[in-house]
Design an enzyme around this catalytic site. Structure first.
Site, short mmCIF file in Angstrom:
data_model
loop_
_atom_site.label_atom_id
_atom_site.label_comp_id
_atom_site.label_asym_id
_atom_site.label_seq_id
_atom_site.Cartn_x
_atom_site.Cartn_y
_atom_site.Cartn_z
N GLY A 123 38.39 84.96 72.25
CA GLY A 123 39.82 85.32 72.20
C GLY A 123 40.24 86.19 73.37
O GLY A 123 40.94 87.19 73.19
N GLY A 124 39.86 85.80 74.58
CA GLY A 124 40.19 86.62 75.77
C GLY A 124 41.67 86.62 76.13
O GLY A 124 42.16 87.58 76.74
N ASN A 164 35.25 84.60 76.47
CA ASN A 164 35.85 83.28 76.28
C ASN A 164 37.35 83.35 76.51
O ASN A 164 38.03 84.25 76.01
CB ASN A 164 35.59 82.79 74.85
CG ASN A 164 34.16 82.39 74.63
OD1 ASN A 164 33.29 82.68 75.44
ND2 ASN A 164 33.91 81.72 73.52
N THR A 212 43.55 79.89 75.92
CA THR A 212 44.95 79.66 75.57
C THR A 212 45.94 80.00 76.68
O THR A 212 46.85 79.21 76.96
CB THR A 212 45.31 80.45 74.29
OG1 THR A 212 44.42 80.03 73.27
CG2 THR A 212 46.73 80.20 73.85
N GLU A 249 27.12 83.46 66.19
CA GLU A 249 28.20 84.38 65.81
C GLU A 249 27.99 84.93 64.41
O GLU A 249 27.65 84.18 63.50
CB GLU A 249 29.54 83.63 65.88
CG GLU A 249 30.72 84.40 65.31
CD GLU A 249 32.05 83.67 65.45
OE1 GLU A 249 32.20 82.82 66.35
OE2 GLU A 249 32.95 83.96 64.65
N ASP A 258 30.97 75.20 73.07
CA ASP A 258 31.62 76.33 72.38
C ASP A 258 31.79 75.97 70.89
O ASP A 258 32.19 74.85 70.57
CB ASP A 258 32.98 76.56 73.05
CG ASP A 258 33.67 77.83 72.58
OD1 ASP A 258 32.98 78.76 72.12
OD2 ASP A 258 34.91 77.89 72.68
N HIS A 276 41.32 84.26 68.26
CA HIS A 276 41.64 83.15 69.15
C HIS A 276 43.15 82.91 69.17
O HIS A 276 43.82 83.13 68.19
CB HIS A 276 40.97 81.87 68.64
CG HIS A 276 39.48 81.92 68.66
ND1 HIS A 276 38.73 81.89 67.54
CD2 HIS A 276 38.62 82.01 69.70
CE1 HIS A 276 37.44 81.94 67.87
NE2 HIS A 276 37.36 82.01 69.18
N GLY A 277 43.65 82.45 70.30
CA GLY A 277 45.05 82.04 70.36
C GLY A 277 45.97 83.17 70.82
O GLY A 277 45.55 84.08 71.52
N ASP A 311 27.95 77.94 65.60
CA ASP A 311 28.84 78.85 64.86
C ASP A 311 28.69 78.64 63.35
O ASP A 311 29.29 77.76 62.75
CB ASP A 311 30.30 78.59 65.28
CG ASP A 311 31.27 79.54 64.57
OD1 ASP A 311 30.82 80.32 63.69
OD2 ASP A 311 32.46 79.50 64.88
P1 13P Z 1 41.60 82.17 73.68
O1 13P Z 1 42.09 80.76 73.58
O2 13P Z 1 42.31 83.09 72.73
O3 13P Z 1 41.59 82.69 75.08
O4 13P Z 1 40.08 82.17 73.16
C1 13P Z 1 39.19 81.23 73.64
C2 13P Z 1 37.91 81.29 72.87
O5 13P Z 1 37.54 82.33 72.34
C3 13P Z 1 37.09 80.07 72.77
O6 13P Z 1 35.98 80.23 71.95
#
Ligand code: 13P
Length: 287
Positions: free
Chosen positions: A214-215, A235, A238, A134, A82, A185-186, A104
């Site tokens: 950023g799921g 993805n 977190t 990306e 990743d 993300h996060g 990336d």
């Molecule tokens: P989250 O940590 O927000 O779920 O995102 C993970 C991510 O997109 C890793 O590339």
């Protein structure tokens, strides 16, 4: 069984689902993820973000463990790098046998990103591996590690332009594309508002599966909406580790007497497995 990123994305396409791409940083995370996927009999992508998590565990230490679990799993598993930061990192992952790599170059100029991505596609071809790239900005630096919160909210001006994305895919030959359309993300400080029609346009103009980063923190309804518009890889990290941290805190608070470290590891693993199962159910549109 270990399969390529491209093969797992084709599987997702044929079922109109998304495959969860879960970042792992511990053995407990790997075990929880594979257990969850096997119990549900669903494919998964297991990925490691070296740029964000190498301080927790080195790529060369976790990579072979990821590979071993993927090879022995009863469900299809792609092992993926990743947010690959440079050629050297991509090479290291390919040498370990990873079946997918993300390069990336999103902070570079369009031309530089396209040229570097093209070189990564050629590199990966030699290994039979697939490539994610990306364009657009998703708050890469804010990728939360071990539950640290992220402050950045997505800025509509940095969303991926569908025409530019189509050109990028033509010029590079990538297998899938990470796009910006409202996720970061996060941990979200405000409710995210996703530009859903943009996802459909990105999918139809590029002709490749769209990847959502950023799921964590996205509603189940929005997950289904983006999947129906062509997102095939989501993805997620977190919230799995945040909920595991919460569960451990709660267990410690309720415990009498000694707490052994292996108890903490098991509590965390149980919680992560539960989060992975809930998430995979949504992505795979089960029940
Ligand atoms: P989250 O940590 O927000 O779920 O995102 C993970 C991510 O997109 C890793 O590339």
């Amino acid at each position: 069984m270990l399969i390529s990123l491209k093969a797992i994305l084709d599987l997702a396409e044929s079922r109109n689902i998304a495959i969860g791409a879960f970042n792992v940083t511990t053995l407990e995370g790997i075990r929880a993820l594979v257990d969850a996927a096997e119990e549900l009999d669903q494919p998964i992508i297991m990925q490691f973000a070296n740029a964000a998590h190498s301080q927790l565990i080195p790529l060369e230490m976790i990579g072979p463990i990821m590979m071993q679990f993927a090879e022995r799993a009863s469900v299809p598993v792609a092992v993926h790098l990743d947010h690959g930061a440079n050629f050297e990192e991509v090479h290291r992952a390919l040498d370990l046998g990873f079946t997918g790599v993300m390069y990336d170059g999103s902070t570079l100029s369009y031309e530089q990103n396209a040229a570097n991505t093209r070189a990564v596609v050629e590199m990966a071809e030699e290994y039979g591996a697939s490539v994610e790239a990306e364009i657009g900005a998703m708050g890469r630096e804010e990728f939360a590690s071990a539950g640290e919160s992220s402050e950045q909210e997505a800025i509509a001006g940095t969303y991926t332009d569908p025409d530019q994305a189509a050109k990028f895919v033509r010029e590079t030959g990538v297998d899938c594309l990470a796009c910006s359309f409202g996720t970061v993300h996060g941990i979200y400080l405000k409710t995210p508002h996703l530009d859903i029609p943009r996802v459909g346009e990105l999918r139809s103009k590029t002709g490749v599966p769209i990847v959502m980063h950023g799921g964590s923190g996205i509603s189940d309804e929005d997950f289904v909406r983006v999947i129906d518009q062509g997102v095939r890889k989501i993805n997620f990290y977190t919230y799995a580790v945040k909920y595991a941290g919460d569960a451990v805190r709660q267990k410690i608070g309720a415990a009498d007497g000694n707490i052994f470290f292996h108890d903490i590891a098991s509590w965390g693993m149980e919680s992560m497995k539960e989060t992975y199962q809930k998430t995979i159910r949504v992505f795979s549109k089960l029940n």
